[in-house]
Design an enzyme around this catalytic site. Structure first.
Site: not given
Length: 337
Positions: A126, A160, A44
């Protein structure tokens, strides 16, 4: 799906140095390709590094790092992205890179999927940055919550704690994902304060995703290295928050999981850089889905059903010309032009 060898990266970038980090990425990709990998997955926001500074002090202290972080974030259509596209084509790999995407004055926690001929198959953001990440990054939307057709099969990616959100996961499963990249930052931050941020919980999330989705899961993970400490550990308290065990590198817990939940690799020590490899056999997916296909015979859409909003959220839409707010494949030759 075709059988391939896949690679999950456990390494630190050259912290807050975009160009040097891309050069390091090329060395890693070259090594993975030489060892037969056709898919290479990075952690990430590996470019230019995860903003650990946001967790270590007051908002005022964090703001002081924003200009450097913003300057070293990467635009989607940029010479730096072209370097990644050229890299994927040169080594004949599908590349999944986590990066801080810069658009105007904002940043997003993005993952780009680049095909083996250098074409951008997907750029996604995200959906919801976690906790203090929201002071650094904006939110994504449903327009790029997409599983793509890669050279070897159905490929998707999340960042994540998106792996903690049941509806996000179901949106991916319903698109018949076969290989998934679960990108994570390092797992040493706040180890004595927040167990949920550690490797036990987060690797558990990657493993569970593999079982729930009947998919292979690559879980690349970065390391908090000396470069991070040199920049951010300006007090003993900040050093403890970064890595409570010592001021040495740590937090790398990369792994690759099979659709039945098995770890497919011997882990690399958490303070060492390296590449994990696994041979992905599509017959394992078939066996797993025979027991529980989440988008097929094991679903109950008459009882429970997910609604996904594909609308791309933009502050302005131009009337009278095509709306390019959505994402389209960017061929390498177009990017070079």
């Amino acid at each position: 799906m075709k059988a391939i060898k896949a690679a999950a990266v456990q390494a630190a970038p050259v912290y807050l140095d975009l160009h040097a980090s891309i050069s390091k990425a090329e060395r890693i990709v070259a090594e993975a390709s030489e060892n037969g990998a056709k898919l290479v997955a990075f952690p990430e926001t590996w470019l230019p590094g995860y903003p650990f500074f946001a967790w270590l002090g007051s908002p005022a202290d964090s703001i002081g790092h924003i200009p450097e972080y913003h300057a070293n974030s990467m635009e989607l259509r940029s010479p730096e992205m072209l370097r990644l596209q050229t890299m994927a084509a040169r080594y004949g790999v599908t590349l999944v890179m986590g990066y801080s995407e810069r658009e105007g004055g904002s940043r997003y926690m993005s993952q780009v999927i680049i095909g083996e001929h250098g074409e951008i198959l997907l750029n996604r953001r995200k959906l919801k940055p976690t906790l203090i990440e929201r002071t650094i990054f904006g939110e994504g939307d449903g327009s790029d919550l997409v599983v793509v057709d890669s050279a070897f099969g159905r490929l998707g990616a999340l960042n994540c704690w998106e792996h903690m959100q049941p509806l996000v996961k179901m949106a991916m499963f319903a698109q018949h994902e076969e290989v998934h990249v679960a990108s994570w930052p390092a797992f040493s931050l706040y180890r004595e304060l927040a167990y949920a941020l550690g490797p036990e919980v987060n690797n558990g999330a990657s493993r569970q995703y593999a079982v729930e989705g009947s998919a292979f899961v690559l879980a690349p993970c970065a390391i908090i290295d000396a470069g991070v400490f040199d920049k951010l550990a300006t007090s003993s308290e900040k050093a403890m928050l970064l890595n409570p065990q010592s001021s040495a590198p740590g937090g790398g817990f990369a792994q690759i999981y099979a659709p039945d939940g098995r770890a497919m690799c011997e882990p690399i020590p958490q303070d060492q850089e390296g590449i994990l490899y696994a041979d992905l056999d599509p017959s394992v997916i078939t066996i797993s889905k025979a027991a529980a296909d989440p988008a097929g015979h094991y679903s109950r859409p008459d009882v429970l059903k997910l609604v996904l909003n594909r609308e791309s959220r933009r502050v302005m839409e131009e009337v009278g010309r095509p709306n390019h707010a959505g994402f389209a494949v960017i061929p390498l030759e177009e990017a070079e032009a």
